[in-house]
Scaffold this motif. Structure first.
Motif, PDB file in Angstrom:
ATOM      1  N   ARG A  19      -9.359  -1.426  67.167  1.00 28.45           N
ATOM      2  CA  ARG A  19      -9.842  -1.638  65.555  1.00 28.45           C
ATOM      3  C   ARG A  19      -8.753  -0.748  64.761  1.00 28.45           C
ATOM      4  NH1 ARG A  19     -14.855   0.344  62.236  1.00 28.45           N
ATOM      5  NH2 ARG A  19     -15.374  -1.277  60.652  1.00 28.45           N
ATOM      6  N   LEU A  20      -8.031  -1.350  63.651  1.00 26.90           N
ATOM      7  CA  LEU A  20      -7.442  -0.363  63.125  1.00 26.90           C
ATOM      8  C   LEU A  20      -7.988  -0.114  61.749  1.00 26.90           C
ATOM      9  CD1 LEU A  20      -3.624  -2.382  63.569  1.00 26.90           C
ATOM     10  CD2 LEU A  20      -4.848  -0.243  65.092  1.00 26.90           C
ATOM     11  N   SER A  21      -7.811   0.843  61.280  1.00 26.08           N
ATOM     12  CA  SER A  21      -8.402   1.317  59.682  1.00 26.08           C
ATOM     13  C   SER A  21      -7.099   1.681  58.990  1.00 26.08           C
ATOM     14  CB  SER A  21      -9.134   2.494  60.054  1.00 26.08           C
ATOM     15  OG  SER A  21     -10.164   2.087  60.961  1.00 26.08           O
ATOM     16  N   LYS A  56     -12.303 -13.342  47.482  1.00 27.45           N
ATOM     17  CA  LYS A  56     -12.840 -13.343  48.967  1.00 27.45           C
ATOM     18  C   LYS A  56     -12.045 -14.223  49.868  1.00 27.45           C
ATOM     19  CE  LYS A  56     -17.472 -11.700  47.767  1.00 27.45           C
ATOM     20  NZ  LYS A  56     -17.306 -11.342  46.313  1.00 27.45           N
ATOM     21  N   LEU A  57     -10.890 -14.345  49.796  1.00 30.13           N
ATOM     22  CA  LEU A  57      -9.939 -15.189  50.560  1.00 30.13           C
ATOM     23  C   LEU A  57      -9.392 -14.481  51.476  1.00 30.13           C
ATOM     24  CD1 LEU A  57      -8.250 -17.154  47.711  1.00 30.13           C
ATOM     25  CD2 LEU A  57     -10.024 -17.938  49.192  1.00 30.13           C
ATOM     26  N   ILE A  58      -9.371 -15.049  52.907  1.00 32.98           N
ATOM     27  CA  ILE A  58      -8.674 -14.517  54.099  1.00 32.98           C
ATOM     28  C   ILE A  58      -7.787 -15.307  54.701  1.00 32.98           C
ATOM     29  CG2 ILE A  58      -9.415 -13.408  56.173  1.00 32.98           C
ATOM     30  CD1 ILE A  58     -12.031 -12.525  55.271  1.00 32.98           C
ATOM     31  N   PHE A  68      -8.077 -11.891  65.860  1.00 33.99           N
ATOM     32  CA  PHE A  68      -8.053 -10.535  65.062  1.00 33.99           C
ATOM     33  C   PHE A  68      -9.123 -11.187  63.726  1.00 33.99           C
ATOM     34  CE2 PHE A  68      -3.543  -8.832  65.862  1.00 33.99           C
ATOM     35  CZ  PHE A  68      -3.765  -8.945  67.306  1.00 33.99           C
ATOM     36  N   THR A  69      -9.554  -9.907  63.364  1.00 39.10           N
ATOM     37  CA  THR A  69     -10.637 -10.198  62.062  1.00 39.10           C
ATOM     38  C   THR A  69     -10.357  -9.263  61.125  1.00 39.10           C
ATOM     39  OG1 THR A  69     -12.228 -11.199  63.492  1.00 39.10           O
ATOM     40  CG2 THR A  69     -12.864 -10.366  61.279  1.00 39.10           C
ATOM     41  N   ILE A  70      -9.968  -9.504  59.839  1.00 34.65           N
ATOM     42  CA  ILE A  70      -9.539  -8.596  58.786  1.00 34.65           C
ATOM     43  C   ILE A  70     -10.937  -8.287  57.914  1.00 34.65           C
ATOM     44  CG2 ILE A  70      -8.594 -10.177  57.054  1.00 34.65           C
ATOM     45  CD1 ILE A  70      -6.820  -8.173  56.063  1.00 34.65           C
ATOM     46  N   SER A  71     -11.080  -6.982  57.650  1.00 36.98           N
ATOM     47  CA  SER A  71     -12.333  -6.938  56.759  1.00 36.98           C
ATOM     48  C   SER A  71     -12.044  -5.719  55.806  1.00 36.98           C
ATOM     49  CB  SER A  71     -13.662  -6.577  57.643  1.00 36.98           C
ATOM     50  OG  SER A  71     -13.403  -5.381  58.378  1.00 36.98           O
ATOM     51  N   MET A  83      -9.021  -6.192  66.468  1.00 43.98           N
ATOM     52  CA  MET A  83      -8.117  -6.932  67.293  1.00 43.98           C
ATOM     53  C   MET A  83      -8.755  -7.307  68.788  1.00 43.98           C
ATOM     54  SD  MET A  83      -4.334  -5.424  66.408  1.00 43.98           S
ATOM     55  CE  MET A  83      -4.627  -3.657  67.028  1.00 43.98           C
ATOM     56  N   ASN A  84      -8.816  -8.435  69.118  1.00 45.76           N
ATOM     57  CA  ASN A  84      -9.344  -8.764  70.468  1.00 45.76           C
ATOM     58  C   ASN A  84      -8.629  -9.386  71.074  1.00 45.76           C
ATOM     59  OD1 ASN A  84     -11.662  -7.368  69.820  1.00 45.76           O
ATOM     60  ND2 ASN A  84     -12.782  -9.445  68.725  1.00 45.76           N
ATOM     61  N   SER A  85      -8.723  -9.427  72.486  1.00 49.16           N
ATOM     62  CA  SER A  85      -7.748 -10.347  73.501  1.00 49.16           C
ATOM     63  C   SER A  85      -6.219 -10.255  73.127  1.00 49.16           C
ATOM     64  CB  SER A  85      -8.021 -11.883  73.345  1.00 49.16           C
ATOM     65  OG  SER A  85      -9.528 -11.981  73.387  1.00 49.16           O
TER      66      SER A  85
END
Length: 125
Positions: A19-21, A56-58, A68-71, A83-85
């Motif tokens: 997980r990047l911050s 709220k566009l991703i 990957f999931t950005i939040s 970041m997974n897998s």
């Protein structure tokens, strides 16, 4: 001015997660559009994921969709990239970037005014 500081990069084995911050400070009113980019050795910098707060566009690059999931936590002025897998081809320096909305595509590198110093992600097979 805006200051961006990334953290969370590390060396992991394939299949692992990180997980990047990205911590934003300064005139955070200029950070309505934020994104993660990456640059592997010998390659051009590429967009990984983008987040438009107002709408709220991703967005995701095809290569990371589903992994990957950005939040964003606006209260803390933080941007994250889960970041997974992870795969060896994800090895790169990862950068956080920010700008005001200007109608340009989220992955237009030249459209971003503010950049962090980067955090290294290394994935071994």
């Amino acid at each position: 001015q805006v200051q961006l500081v990334e953290s969370g990069g590390a060396s992991v084995q394939a299949g692992g997660s990180l997980r990047l911050s990205c911590a934003a400070s300064g005139d955070t009113g200029r950070t309505a559009c934020m994104a993660w980019f990456r640059q592997a050795p010998g390659k051009e910098r590429e967009g990984v994921a983008g987040f438009y707060t107002e709408y709220k566009l991703i967005y995701y690059a095809d290569s990371v969709k589903g992994r990957f999931t950005i939040s964003r936590d606006n209260g803390k002025n933080m941007l994250y990239l889960q970041m997974n897998s992870l795969q060896p081809e994800d090895t790169a320096m990862y950068y956080c970037a920010a700008r005001r909305p200007d109608g340009r595509a989220w992955d237009r590198e030249e459209s971003y005014n503010y950049w962090g110093q980067g955090t290294q992600v290394t994935v071994s097979s």
